[in-house]
Scaffold this active site. Sequence first.
Site, PDB file in Angstrom:
ATOM      1  N   ASP A 230     -29.585  13.901  13.290  1.00  0.00           N
ATOM      2  CA  ASP A 230     -29.179  14.224  11.925  1.00  0.00           C
ATOM      3  C   ASP A 230     -29.319  12.999  11.022  1.00  0.00           C
ATOM      4  O   ASP A 230     -29.784  13.097   9.884  1.00  0.00           O
ATOM      5  CB  ASP A 230     -27.739  14.736  11.924  1.00  0.00           C
ATOM      6  CG  ASP A 230     -27.297  15.208  10.553  1.00  0.00           C
ATOM      7  OD1 ASP A 230     -27.798  16.246  10.090  1.00  0.00           O
ATOM      8  OD2 ASP A 230     -26.451  14.529   9.921  1.00  0.00           O
ATOM      9  N   LYS A 234     -31.954  12.305   7.661  1.00  0.00           N
ATOM     10  CA  LYS A 234     -31.607  11.754   6.350  1.00  0.00           C
ATOM     11  C   LYS A 234     -32.497  10.573   5.995  1.00  0.00           C
ATOM     12  O   LYS A 234     -32.949  10.449   4.841  1.00  0.00           O
ATOM     13  CB  LYS A 234     -30.136  11.343   6.345  1.00  0.00           C
ATOM     14  CG  LYS A 234     -29.174  12.516   6.522  1.00  0.00           C
ATOM     15  CD  LYS A 234     -27.739  12.049   6.719  1.00  0.00           C
ATOM     16  CE  LYS A 234     -26.815  13.203   7.023  1.00  0.00           C
ATOM     17  NZ  LYS A 234     -25.424  12.767   7.301  1.00  0.00           N
TER      18      LYS A 234
END
Length: 375
Positions: A230, A234
């Site tokens: 995750d 980003k």
Amino acid sequence: MDLFSISLVSHQVGDRPGVGGVGNAFLEQLGQLSNPPKLVLLARSTQTLLSPAPAYSPCIPFTQWEDAANSPSLAKSNALPPAEIAAFLASAPGRAILVDNTSDLALAQAYPIFLERGISVVTPNKKGFSEDISLFNDIFSSAVRGNALVYHQCTVGGTLPVLSTLRDLIATGDEIIRIEGVLSGSLSLLLGEFMPGNGTSSAQWSSLVSHAKDIGHTEPDPREDLNGLDFARKLTIIARVIGVEVTSPESFPVESLIPFELSSLPSSAEGIAQFMSELPKFDAHMDAAKNAAEKQGKILRYVGSIDVPTGAIEVGLRHVEKGSPISDLQGSQIVSIYTKRYGTNPLILQGGGGGGEITAMGLMADLLKVMERLK
């Protein structure tokens, strides 16, 4: 009066009815607007509510939608495929906007279908902007062809204005040299408790992970936080926004905090339980990492960085200086932006970015910007 029709697609959490914490908070905030758009479609994992065509009336009420779902005044359907949602919105009155509050890859892959038909997109869904770069490029080229807008501020840093700040820096002619930060609230919390920046802790890593899971500070499967993917998504989005071409989040080094011996456990409930029960056996690895940082007089943190001149991107455990902004983190996120104008003193964005109401606020802010630009 400018007329807008919006669709909210939001997945319910587990077996609990509804549209999730963020979805419910977003609907409540919609109801507080003085001149709200018309909610003509509300989709969740198991059901879709539609404002009946051709009049698209009545619209779906923001705060009483669950009561309205049981009335015969709204059309109902099982979960609709993205192409059918796009077709419905394309025929709705005014300018249509899709608010995608899911993490669904299939829906993100369909963004070009919406955008080509003039339907703008507002979303915190990272998948469309961090998967293969061809999808990223297709999303924005489709928006141009369809005269539609894409706002995805909440894909990075929650409600911190990371992407908008980077775009402003580039648009005004600044040169971005390096970006460094912590973009996982969960890992920020865990490392901050494991090795506080201004104190000591004897807590075992596995017990901190277990407690964070129990109180909802990690994903239901903590491995989704611990694997670093995750975080890598980003950084991929940031890199693409500033012009560093990254093919996928797997194209640069990402250090997983999942012990190799446990990395192949299934993602089922049984697999999660087995992971949690066996994680204490590997506490020595994190203890060794903390001890190594202590010997250097530094603090252990999980950090990501982008070096723009070389295009190098890394995510993993790092030793940071005591007293630095990163060393003092405990649950919040931070992004340090080094540019030609700012020199050696970076522009720093820091704060909490999660939670239902906060994330919903970020979505609402993006929605209002889209509505203003489309007037």
